[in-house]
Scaffold this motif. Sequence first.
Motif, PDB file in Angstrom:
ATOM      1  N   PRO A  89       0.797  -1.240   0.000  1.00 23.98           N
ATOM      2  CA  PRO A  89       0.000   0.000   0.000  1.00 23.98           C
ATOM      3  C   PRO A  89       0.821   1.278   0.000  1.00 23.98           C
ATOM      4  N   ASN A  90       1.956   1.272   0.685  1.00 30.11           N
ATOM      5  CA  ASN A  90       2.675   2.538   0.813  1.00 30.11           C
ATOM      6  C   ASN A  90       3.746   2.746  -0.255  1.00 30.11           C
ATOM      7  N   ALA A 131       1.132   6.611  -4.551  1.00 29.73           N
ATOM      8  CA  ALA A 131       1.051   5.461  -3.651  1.00 29.73           C
ATOM      9  C   ALA A 131      -0.242   4.706  -3.967  1.00 29.73           C
ATOM     10  N   ILE A 132      -0.237   3.410  -3.688  1.00 28.15           N
ATOM     11  CA  ILE A 132      -1.402   2.568  -3.957  1.00 28.15           C
ATOM     12  C   ILE A 132      -2.648   3.084  -3.234  1.00 28.15           C
ATOM     13  N   THR A 133      -2.440   3.593  -2.026  1.00 25.00           N
ATOM     14  CA  THR A 133      -3.570   4.086  -1.228  1.00 25.00           C
ATOM     15  C   THR A 133      -4.281   5.257  -1.904  1.00 25.00           C
ATOM     16  N   ALA A 134      -3.615   5.914  -2.871  1.00 22.81           N
ATOM     17  CA  ALA A 134      -4.223   7.053  -3.549  1.00 22.81           C
ATOM     18  C   ALA A 134      -4.856   6.661  -4.883  1.00 22.81           C
ATOM     19  N   ARG A 140      -6.138   0.097  -8.991  1.00 19.13           N
ATOM     20  CA  ARG A 140      -5.353  -0.908  -8.240  1.00 19.13           C
ATOM     21  C   ARG A 140      -5.347  -2.241  -8.978  1.00 19.13           C
TER      22      ARG A 140
END
Length: 344
Positions: A89-90, A131-134, A140
Amino acid sequence: MTLRLTHTAKTYPDGTKALLPTELSVDKGEIVSLLGPSGCGKTTLLRIIAGLETPDTGSDIWFDDDNVTALPVERRQVGMVFQSYALFPNMSVRANIGYGLKMQKLPKSEIDTRVTEVLDMCQLQPFAGRAITALSGGQRQRVALARAIAPRPRLLLLDEPLSALDASLRETLRDELAILLREFDITAIFVTHDQDEAMAIADRVAVMSHGRVVQSGTPEDLYRNPTSSFVAGFVGNAMSLRGRQDGTKLYLKGGTLSLPADGMGQTVFVRAEDVRIVESGPLRGKVETVTFFGTHYRIGISGITPDMLTSIHLGQDAPKVGDMINVSIMPETLMLLPEEAANA
Ligand code: ADP
Ligand code: MG
């Protein structure tokens, strides 16, 4: 590459026979979908192909001319995409995609070239540094696909990769994935419990039930020529016409139909698009539900079979709930099928 499984089975330590002896071949560049209800053994079969699960003695798995049955997962060169993506994720999109290549200790310049290549292919350039979280769910999913394809695997395995997404997004991504997989020009196996997904993505669909492949064919073939009641119902929701029959005629609650062939001992099925609402016809029933879908109406009719009979009705208008209507079904559209799977 070509994939071939012979006599491949899996019994879990607790005795569960998740996969019965199975033969399966996938041609070079072919996209095959494993389709079946939850618990039928799809993931087990996929994990055996990947090398994440050891099959029973006597099973053999071939990648081209290599017998890979005893080869560990890290040496099989398969790319995998799961429902839960399993991304870091990060880390950035770029770092996620390059991760496997870094593990392979490829030179940095080579990693950069390859990552850029798959970023382009999967239209992820604008997000490379994020970042994946965004990212959205759909983005994704594309990163997971890019990461799987970057090491240039011999085979791509996808286990319900669209299941975590909401319905409308799933439909868009389904078509996108169908195009991408063909661009990759890779042999791929796509697992799903969703018949529309299987039909949209695969060249060929292998329908599974209770640990076995019950029928395999093109989407058209499975839809038009199912060999068992299970496949008829699972692919395209064929409805059974339950009634008494004497081999030439089928006597239903709402009227009598001619059979196209001797149907003794078999169950008669029909698809909703072959149930016609007509001025005068052999069957009579009552309209229970009318749903408008834009391109067609779906009409639920009672009084003809024990269950509700559904008709797909094209046209500018439809009968009203409560109306008594006449229905006809052409004998040649009836499917006569054994109750159990053909090879059960
Ligand atoms: P699917 O992916 O089609 O939903 P699975 O391959 O996950 O099906 O499971 C097939 C069958 O094997 C199911 O009955 C499931 O409960 C069982 N099963 C899966 N994994 C294990 C395990 N590790 N131990 C025992 N039984 C398992
Ligand atoms: Mg599964």
